[in-house]
Design an enzyme around this catalytic site. Structure first.
Site, short mmCIF file in Angstrom:
data_model
loop_
_atom_site.label_atom_id
_atom_site.label_comp_id
_atom_site.label_asym_id
_atom_site.label_seq_id
_atom_site.Cartn_x
_atom_site.Cartn_y
_atom_site.Cartn_z
N HIS A 21 0.56 -1.13 -0.12
CA HIS A 21 -0.13 0.01 0.01
C HIS A 21 0.76 1.35 -0.05
O HIS A 21 0.41 2.16 0.86
CB HIS A 21 -0.95 -0.04 1.20
CG HIS A 21 -2.03 -1.07 1.09
ND1 HIS A 21 -3.23 -0.86 0.58
CD2 HIS A 21 -1.98 -2.40 1.67
CE1 HIS A 21 -3.71 -1.88 0.85
NE2 HIS A 21 -3.05 -2.74 1.26
N ASP A 77 -0.85 -5.21 6.01
CA ASP A 77 -1.83 -6.00 5.51
C ASP A 77 -1.57 -6.01 3.91
O ASP A 77 -0.91 -5.35 3.20
CB ASP A 77 -3.26 -5.43 5.47
CG ASP A 77 -3.24 -3.61 5.00
OD1 ASP A 77 -2.42 -3.17 5.07
OD2 ASP A 77 -4.13 -3.46 3.97
N GLU A 78 -2.17 -7.04 3.26
CA GLU A 78 -2.24 -7.31 1.82
C GLU A 78 -0.94 -7.23 1.25
O GLU A 78 -0.78 -6.47 -0.06
CB GLU A 78 -3.26 -6.29 1.15
CG GLU A 78 -4.67 -6.80 1.80
CD GLU A 78 -5.84 -5.70 1.35
OE1 GLU A 78 -6.75 -6.22 1.07
OE2 GLU A 78 -5.61 -4.51 1.12
N ALA A 79 0.20 -7.68 1.80
CA ALA A 79 1.61 -7.38 0.99
C ALA A 79 1.94 -8.51 0.03
O ALA A 79 3.06 -8.92 0.20
CB ALA A 79 2.65 -7.18 2.17
N GLN A 80 0.88 -8.41 -0.97
CA GLN A 80 1.18 -9.65 -1.93
C GLN A 80 2.22 -9.32 -2.90
O GLN A 80 2.63 -10.41 -3.26
CB GLN A 80 -0.19 -9.73 -2.58
CG GLN A 80 -1.24 -10.36 -2.40
CD GLN A 80 -2.42 -9.41 -1.34
OE1 GLN A 80 -2.40 -9.17 -0.42
NE2 GLN A 80 -3.31 -9.14 -2.85
#
Ligand code: TNX
Length: 487
Positions: A235, A298-301
């Protein structure tokens, strides 16, 4: 019409009505504020004067009496309504402030009007003794996808404090924009707080340090602690647009205002990364009187699992160096956390080994499951605003769950509290935010405050119906959920 004594959200821990008793505020009513209660008394007067039109002067033997009694405990209060008046006692000033919120709800709905109303200001008799179940009762506002001005954030605060919320988590940075001025990295806001940085090109917006300090002070006056979030290592597209040295190849990415997530990452193997993070955390901590710094996670793809662990393990000591307590979305539990670190569970799965493992090692949990507490989920398929990746969240779904049952291995004593996030990808105004928050925020707030045994959906539905006229008087938009028989 006089309300029933327990007709309050969140439902109080103990209510003992005295059915034959009531008291009516009138033009002769005065207010006695014991030492240490003056500021809370000002809040009460500000709430009572506009609609009653009464002066409500201070006196030594007022019918409304405010006092403190530490024996009640932190955030607790006692409210007694007898024929002679109302006595509000706080275990501390915060508790007294909550007594004021309860008294507001016990008065007729017209008390929320901005101009004098011709109403008998009668309060039902009896005694309420109340204290919170959890110490962390939060709301989160995403000011990165859609920027909310200082005035809008204050208005949202005003609308959530009646429900005894005591933490405001601000999601300050994301792929689209960076919303807090950082002196040592000025292009963050000069570029990524500029025109067109909101979702779909809305914007511009960021808080100067003075504006941010103003929000923090306004919140503190209402016993609300601001929890700033700098989301990383994912992000971060907006940061990389401003500072290309934060990317792997040093090339600035394109600004992004779409809804995709999981495509940007700080570089775990670059020292510039940690110089940047240390500067930002130091400056944010300096603006933060509260104990928590939220580092996202979060969401560290776009970050490998190994890089993610390296990054978090390097950043946690940087938080510690500021003297603050780290909070992260539950993915952060991929590493062994320092004992004071807090995870915030957000997913919809019924189990999470990372969060439970961290809890077993003593790390407290904030419960924010998306399928229950996310205020940005659609109420139903036809809700114009909001997302639905976690399903739709009706008022009943937002109410009918318990944080101590949500994840195996995360029980009552593991919980710091409960929070209701409001992500803003589909929101374009304060009214949009209100429609998503109300009436679900009161549902989550009751879960965070009230004893589990005191909660009941049928009772909540009835009490909630009475909030409609109050919101109309205050000009607060709300979703007229069909399962409620609105007054
Ligand atoms: C997931 S929940 C996200 C956010 C989105 C949100 C939309 C979480 C920690 N991350 O990036 O805005 O879903 O509901």
């Amino acid at each position: 019409m006089t309300k029933a004594l327990g007709d309050v959200i969140p439902v109080p821990a103990s209510v003992r009505p005295a059915p034959a008793v009531s008291w009516t505020l009138d033009s002769y009513t005065s207010v006695s504020a014991a030492p240490g209660t003056e500021k809370v008394a000002e809040h009460l007067l500000a709430a009572l004067r506009p609609a009653t039109g009464h002066v409500l002067p201070r006196s030594d033997d007022g019918a409304i009496r405010l006092r403190l009694d530490a024996a009640l405990g932190p955030e607790a209060y006692r409210l007694e309504v007898s024929t002679g008046g109302v006595e509000l006692t706080g275990g501390d000033p915060a508790g007294l402030f909550y007594a004021v919120q309860t008294l507001r709800q016990l008065l007729p709905a017209e008390i929320e009007a901005g101009t004098p109303q011709d109403v008998a200001w009668t309060v039902p008799g009896g005694v309420i003794e109340d204290r919170p179940r959890f110490g962390y009762r939060g709301v989160m506002l995403d000011v990165a996808r859609h920027f909310f001005t200082v005035a809008e954030v204050k208005a949202y605060l005003d609308q959530v404090v009646p429900f005894k919320v005591n933490h405001l988590h601000l999601h300050l940075t994301d792929d689209q924009g960076w919303r807090l001025e950082i002196d040592s990295w000025p292009k963050l806001t000069a570029i990524s707080g500029g025109a067109g940085t909101g979702v779909d090109g809305a914007g511009p917006g960021f808080y100067t340090k003075d504006q941010y300090a103003d929000i923090v002070a306004y919140a503190a006056e209402r016993f609300v602690t601001v929890v700033p979030e700098i989301d990383m290592p994912g992000h971060v597209n907006a940061a990389q647009v401003a500072y290309p040295e934060l990317t792997a190849d040093g090339i600035a990415p394109e600004p992004r205002t779409d809804l995709e997530v999981g495509y940007s990452s700080l570089v775990a193997g670059k020292e510039e990364t940690y110089a940047f993070v240390a500067d930002v955390l130091r400056e944010v901590a300096a603006l933060t009187p509260g104990p928590y710094l939220h580092i996202g996670g979060d969401e560290a793809q776009a970050t490998t699992a190994e890089d993610y662990r390296t990054f978090i393990e390097r950043v946690l000591p940087l938080v510690a160096a500021t003297g603050k307590r780290p909070v992260g979305w539950h993915e952060m539990a991929a590493v062994e956390l320092p004992p004071d670190a807090v995870t915030q569970y957000w997913r919809i799965e019924a189990t999470d080994a990372g969060t439970a493992g961290a809890a077993a090692r003593g790390n407290k949990v904030i419960m924010s499951p998306a399928d229950r507490s996310y205020l940005d989920m659609k109420y139903a398929a036809d809700t114009p605003l909001g997302l639905d990746w976690a399903g739709t969240v009706s008022v009943e779904r937002a109410y009918s769950w318990d944080p101590a049952d949500r994840l195996p291995g995360v029980g009552e004593s593991d919980l710091l509290g409960v929070a209701a996030p409001l992500w803003s990808e589909t929101l374009r105004s304060l009214a949009d935010a209100q429609v998503m928050a109300f009436p679900r925020l009161p549902a989550v707030a009751e879960i965070a405050w009230s004893p589990r045994a005191a909660r009941d959906w049928e009772s909540f539905r009835r009490r909630l119906a009475g909030l409609g006229p109050r919101w109309r008087h205050r000009g607060v938009a709300f979703h007229p959920a069909p399962e409620i028989d609105w007054a």
